[in-house]
Write a protein that holds these residues in place. Structure first.
Motif, mmCIF file in Angstrom:
data_model
loop_
_atom_site.group_PDB
_atom_site.id
_atom_site.type_symbol
_atom_site.label_atom_id
_atom_site.label_comp_id
_atom_site.label_asym_id
_atom_site.label_seq_id
_atom_site.Cartn_x
_atom_site.Cartn_y
_atom_site.Cartn_z
ATOM 1 N N VAL A 105 0.343 -1.288 -0.198
ATOM 2 C CA VAL A 105 -0.129 -0.215 -0.443
ATOM 3 C C VAL A 105 1.255 1.283 -0.110
ATOM 4 O O VAL A 105 1.571 1.255 1.139
ATOM 5 N N ILE A 128 -1.910 -1.214 -3.333
ATOM 6 C CA ILE A 128 -3.404 -0.168 -4.269
ATOM 7 C C ILE A 128 -1.951 0.957 -4.179
ATOM 8 O O ILE A 128 -1.431 1.103 -2.729
ATOM 9 N N SER A 130 -1.834 4.645 -3.143
ATOM 10 C CA SER A 130 -2.006 6.306 -3.831
ATOM 11 C C SER A 130 -1.000 7.262 -3.514
ATOM 12 O O SER A 130 -1.907 8.393 -3.919
ATOM 13 N N TRP A 149 -5.145 5.187 -7.219
ATOM 14 C CA TRP A 149 -6.331 5.167 -6.083
ATOM 15 C C TRP A 149 -7.074 6.708 -5.773
ATOM 16 O O TRP A 149 -7.677 7.097 -6.193
ATOM 17 N N THR A 150 -5.630 6.833 -6.091
ATOM 18 C CA THR A 150 -5.649 8.323 -5.143
ATOM 19 C C THR A 150 -6.338 9.747 -6.373
ATOM 20 O O THR A 150 -6.673 10.787 -6.642
ATOM 21 N N GLY A 319 -8.661 2.662 -0.060
ATOM 22 C CA GLY A 319 -8.088 1.737 -0.363
ATOM 23 C C GLY A 319 -7.960 0.209 0.579
ATOM 24 O O GLY A 319 -8.319 -1.353 -0.233
ATOM 25 N N TYR A 323 -10.600 -3.193 0.031
ATOM 26 C CA TYR A 323 -9.576 -3.974 0.044
ATOM 27 C C TYR A 323 -10.519 -5.382 0.837
ATOM 28 O O TYR A 323 -11.113 -6.567 1.226
ATOM 29 N N THR A 351 -16.970 1.015 -4.634
ATOM 30 C CA THR A 351 -16.641 1.902 -3.136
ATOM 31 C C THR A 351 -17.400 2.827 -2.879
ATOM 32 O O THR A 351 -17.997 3.688 -2.670
ATOM 33 N N ILE A 361 -13.968 0.854 -9.581
ATOM 34 C CA ILE A 361 -12.839 1.027 -10.378
ATOM 35 C C ILE A 361 -12.744 0.956 -11.160
ATOM 36 O O ILE A 361 -14.141 -0.270 -11.770
ATOM 37 N N LYS A 367 -9.046 4.109 -10.068
ATOM 38 C CA LYS A 367 -9.923 4.599 -9.279
ATOM 39 C C LYS A 367 -10.588 5.382 -9.411
ATOM 40 O O LYS A 367 -10.378 7.129 -9.014
#
Length: 414
Positions: A105, A128, A130, A149-150, A319, A323, A351, A361, A367
């Motif tokens: 992560v 994941i 970010s 993700w972000t 995230g 998960y 999400t 996603i 995402k």
């Protein structure tokens, strides 16, 4: 349970991982354990936006997922990649091969993230991301094992770059961190500038990491007579660039403007409103955006240094929470057996969390959630601590990121 990687490895060196448990019991417990590795900058220029605060956010996600109440063990470890791809790759390889990590992560610093992306795919685990920004993670280097993700460089370029061009900034000069992130951010912003009829007059690439004096680069930009100086950097580099631009009075008179293409709320805190006022920036999370973001901020608590959470840290929470929902849905054994299948399950589920609201996603691992164009308040406009942004516009989730068919991801069927 959250442990530092050094502590964990020390424990492994002095005793069996499962202590005095019988072998069958230890094996059964290991089979029912999800291990999360938080990899980021724990000591350098990205510490405030990720670092130990990302681990803190992950811990909250574990608590709020409810998965431990179902009898599933979750372990969290952390490590410092020092903004070096070789260090990051070595840590992740050891995590997977020796320590049984299931998901990696965060990973700010795009060069490190791209290396981890390749390794996690090879090992069929989950990544994941970010903290890293390069849009290549959902483009030419997309992976069935990775979710971005972000935010990304396309999203930032469209938000901040597009806004600056619309405001009349037709000529640009870039000060770019010389690694994958800076290159991608300059590339994506240039595309928006030129598509809108603007021109790039030049640019300079600054060594990364290690640059603290940006005076000569700023003076080069000033001599170009560009209307906008695009800062394709982040963290401490952005802070130093903006501070030194103020010292040299480069933006005095309003003819030249700075475009902070990746600016975090912690950067504004470090700069102070007197210096940062008027900056236009793009974020996908702001602690004071709405009731849900304020509730998340209260629950996660102050980050190290008594800071508010950054969008990177919020992304780690969001995230990991999603998960673990997928793990609960498909079962621990199936999630551990194939990272790609775990990611597929994440893609199949909508999400929802307090940091980003509702989202989804895509097939390429992007995402989707809204992005926000903010302007930094003046000292007179701010009503209290950390009241730094005023909202200019909201970019809907389906418009905030690169269109699915334009990234060149092999996972996308035409």
């Amino acid at each position: 349970m959250t442990v530092n990687r050094r502590t964990l490895l020390g424990a492994v060196a002095t005793a069996p991982v499962w202590g005095a448990l019988p072998f069958r019991s230890a094996r059964a417990q290991a089979a029912n354990t999800i291990r999360i590795g938080v990899l980021n900058d724990q000591s350098g220029l990205y510490r405030d936006i990720s670092g130990p605060g990302s681990t803190q956010a992950v811990r909250l996600a574990v608590q709020e997922s409810g998965i431990t109440q179902r009898g599933v063990n979750v372990e969290v470890v952390e490590a410092d990649h020092q903004n070096r791809p070789d260090v990051g790759s070595t840590v992740v390889r050891q995590w997977i091969d020796r320590d049984g990590i299931d998901v990696v992560v965060d990973v700010p610093t795009s060069s490190v993230a791209l290396a981890v992306n390749t390794l996690v795919r090879e090992k069929n685990k989950v990544f994941i991301n970010s903290g890293a920004a390069t849009s290549d993670l959902t483009g030419a280097q997309c992976s069935p094992n990775t979710i971005h993700w972000t935010y990304d460089t396309y999203n930032l370029a469209k938000g901040t770059g597009g806004a600056m061009v619309r405001a009349g900034g037709q000529t640009w000069f870039f000060i770019t961190a010389d690694y994958a992130f800076g290159h991608a951010l300059e590339r994506d912003t240039t595309a928006f500038v030129t598509a809108a009829g603007g021109r790039v007059l030049g640019g300079v690439r600054t060594p990364f990491p290690g640059t603290t004096d940006f005076s000569s680069f700023l003076q080069q930009a000033q001599r170009s007579r560009a209307q906008v100086i695009g800062l394709a950097n982040a963290g401490g580099d952005t802070i130093n660039s903006i501070k030194q631009a103020a010292e040299f009075r480069i933006t005095r008179g309003g003819r030249t403007k700075l475009a902070g293409l990746l600016v975090f709320v912690t950067d504004i805190h470090s700069l102070g409103l007197e210096v940062a006022q008027g900056l236009v920036l793009t974020e996908t999370f702001y602690w004071d955006l709405n009731d849900r973001t304020r509730a998340f901020t209260q629950r996660v608590g102050a980050m190290p240094g008594n800071l508010r959470p950054s969008m990177v840290q919020a992304g780690c929470y969001s995230g990991v929470l999603h998960y673990l929902k997928a793990v609960a849905d498909m079962g621990v054994a199936a999630a551990k057996a194939s990272g790609a299948e775990a990611v597929n399950r994440m893609k199949a589920m909508p999400t929802s969390d307090d940091a980003f609201g509702e989202g989804s996603i895509r097939a390429d691992g992007r995402k989707l959630h809204p992005a926000y164009l903010f302007e930094v308040k003046t000292p007179e406009e701010s009503k209290g601590a950390w009241d730094y942004y005023k909202l200019i516009s909201t970019i809907p989730a389906n418009e905030a990121f690169r269109p699915l068919n334009e990234g060149g991801c092999a996972l996308v069927r035409s």
